[in-house]
Design a protein around this motif. Structure first.
Motif, PDB file in Angstrom:
ATOM      1  N   LEU A  18       0.833  -1.202   0.000  1.00 43.49           N
ATOM      2  CA  LEU A  18       0.000   0.000   0.000  1.00 43.49           C
ATOM      3  C   LEU A  18       0.871   1.256   0.000  1.00 43.49           C
ATOM      4  O   LEU A  18       0.648   2.182  -0.782  1.00 43.49           O
ATOM      5  N   ASP A  19       1.897   1.276   0.847  1.00 44.59           N
ATOM      6  CA  ASP A  19       2.777   2.438   0.925  1.00 44.59           C
ATOM      7  C   ASP A  19       3.607   2.618  -0.347  1.00 44.59           C
ATOM      8  O   ASP A  19       3.871   3.740  -0.767  1.00 44.59           O
ATOM      9  N   LEU A  20       4.013   1.529  -0.973  1.00 42.46           N
ATOM     10  CA  LEU A  20       4.797   1.634  -2.200  1.00 42.46           C
ATOM     11  C   LEU A  20       3.985   2.215  -3.350  1.00 42.46           C
ATOM     12  O   LEU A  20       4.539   2.799  -4.274  1.00 42.46           O
ATOM     13  N   SER A  21       2.672   2.079  -3.292  1.00 45.03           N
ATOM     14  CA  SER A  21       1.824   2.633  -4.344  1.00 45.03           C
ATOM     15  C   SER A  21       1.433   4.086  -4.074  1.00 45.03           C
ATOM     16  O   SER A  21       0.802   4.724  -4.911  1.00 45.03           O
ATOM     17  N   ASP A  22       1.827   4.618  -2.920  1.00 46.89           N
ATOM     18  CA  ASP A  22       1.492   5.995  -2.544  1.00 46.89           C
ATOM     19  C   ASP A  22       2.471   6.963  -3.212  1.00 46.89           C
ATOM     20  O   ASP A  22       3.677   6.931  -2.951  1.00 46.89           O
ATOM     21  N   HIS A  80       1.760 -21.136   1.413  1.00 48.45           N
ATOM     22  CA  HIS A  80       1.576 -21.965   0.223  1.00 48.45           C
ATOM     23  C   HIS A  80       1.871 -21.100  -1.004  1.00 48.45           C
ATOM     24  O   HIS A  80       1.539 -19.910  -1.016  1.00 48.45           O
ATOM     25  N   PRO A  81       2.483 -21.663  -2.034  1.00 53.55           N
ATOM     26  CA  PRO A  81       2.808 -20.866  -3.236  1.00 53.55           C
ATOM     27  C   PRO A  81       1.614 -20.113  -3.830  1.00 53.55           C
ATOM     28  O   PRO A  81       1.765 -18.985  -4.300  1.00 53.55           O
ATOM     29  N   ASN A  82       0.436 -20.704  -3.781  1.00 53.26           N
ATOM     30  CA  ASN A  82      -0.751 -20.018  -4.311  1.00 53.26           C
ATOM     31  C   ASN A  82      -1.089 -18.766  -3.501  1.00 53.26           C
ATOM     32  O   ASN A  82      -1.629 -17.803  -4.029  1.00 53.26           O
ATOM     33  N   ASP A  83      -0.776 -18.786  -2.210  1.00 51.64           N
ATOM     34  CA  ASP A  83      -1.036 -17.621  -1.362  1.00 51.64           C
ATOM     35  C   ASP A  83      -0.013 -16.509  -1.606  1.00 51.64           C
ATOM     36  O   ASP A  83      -0.305 -15.337  -1.405  1.00 51.64           O
ATOM     37  N   CYS A  84       1.178 -16.887  -2.035  1.00 58.97           N
ATOM     38  CA  CYS A  84       2.243 -15.907  -2.268  1.00 58.97           C
ATOM     39  C   CYS A  84       1.935 -14.989  -3.450  1.00 58.97           C
ATOM     40  O   CYS A  84       2.374 -13.838  -3.466  1.00 58.97           O
ATOM     41  N   VAL A  85       1.184 -15.485  -4.409  1.00 61.86           N
ATOM     42  CA  VAL A  85       0.886 -14.711  -5.620  1.00 61.86           C
ATOM     43  C   VAL A  85       0.228 -13.384  -5.273  1.00 61.86           C
ATOM     44  O   VAL A  85       0.501 -12.358  -5.900  1.00 61.86           O
ATOM     45  N   ARG A  86      -0.590 -13.378  -4.263  1.00 66.09           N
ATOM     46  CA  ARG A  86      -1.315 -12.159  -3.864  1.00 66.09           C
ATOM     47  C   ARG A  86      -0.379 -11.026  -3.458  1.00 66.09           C
ATOM     48  O   ARG A  86      -0.710  -9.852  -3.590  1.00 66.09           O
ATOM     49  N   TYR A  87       0.802 -11.367  -2.968  1.00 68.03           N
ATOM     50  CA  TYR A  87       1.715 -10.369  -2.426  1.00 68.03           C
ATOM     51  C   TYR A  87       2.898 -10.063  -3.340  1.00 68.03           C
ATOM     52  O   TYR A  87       3.842  -9.404  -2.920  1.00 68.03           O
ATOM     53  N   ILE A  88       2.842 -10.532  -4.574  1.00 69.55           N
ATOM     54  CA  ILE A  88       3.896 -10.197  -5.529  1.00 69.55           C
ATOM     55  C   ILE A  88       3.725  -8.738  -5.929  1.00 69.55           C
ATOM     56  O   ILE A  88       2.635  -8.301  -6.291  1.00 69.55           O
ATOM     57  N   LYS A  89       4.819  -8.008  -5.850  1.00 66.05           N
ATOM     58  CA  LYS A  89       4.796  -6.582  -6.157  1.00 66.05           C
ATOM     59  C   LYS A  89       4.555  -6.384  -7.649  1.00 66.05           C
ATOM     60  O   LYS A  89       5.224  -7.001  -8.477  1.00 66.05           O
ATOM     61  N   PRO A  90       3.592  -5.517  -8.000  1.00 64.46           N
ATOM     62  CA  PRO A  90       3.337  -5.265  -9.428  1.00 64.46           C
ATOM     63  C   PRO A  90       4.534  -4.587 -10.096  1.00 64.46           C
ATOM     64  O   PRO A  90       5.287  -3.849  -9.450  1.00 64.46           O
TER      65      PRO A  90
END
Length: 75
Positions: free
Chosen positions: A27-31, A58-68
């Motif tokens: 969130l802060d990185l997108s500010d 789990h690897p599937n859960d990690c996808v959500r937190y990959i930085k765009p």
């Protein structure tokens, strides 16, 4: 290399803490109001926290937190 022996409940708590920290960092990185020098330090912290999170989640859960990826401006 260091080792860490924790039980299931402790692993869940660690995963929860890391997820919350990742959400806040993303969130802060997108500010756009945050200075680029500060963001550089935050990106280093993100890499460290995400690396720890990958060990618990789990690897599937990690996808959500990959930085765009940053969008490049073509001149």
């Amino acid at each position: 290399m260091l080792g860490l022996l924790i039980n299931g409940k402790e692993a869940q708590e660690m995963e929860y803490i890391l997820k919350r920290e990742l959400e806040e960092l993303l969130l802060d990185l997108s500010d756009s109001r945050i200075d680029d020098r500060v963001k550089k330090a935050m990106e280093e912290k993100y890499k460290l926290i995400f690396g720890l999170y990958r060990r618990f989640a789990h690897p599937n859960d990690c996808v959500r937190y990959i930085k765009p990826l940053k969008k490049r401006v073509h001149k």
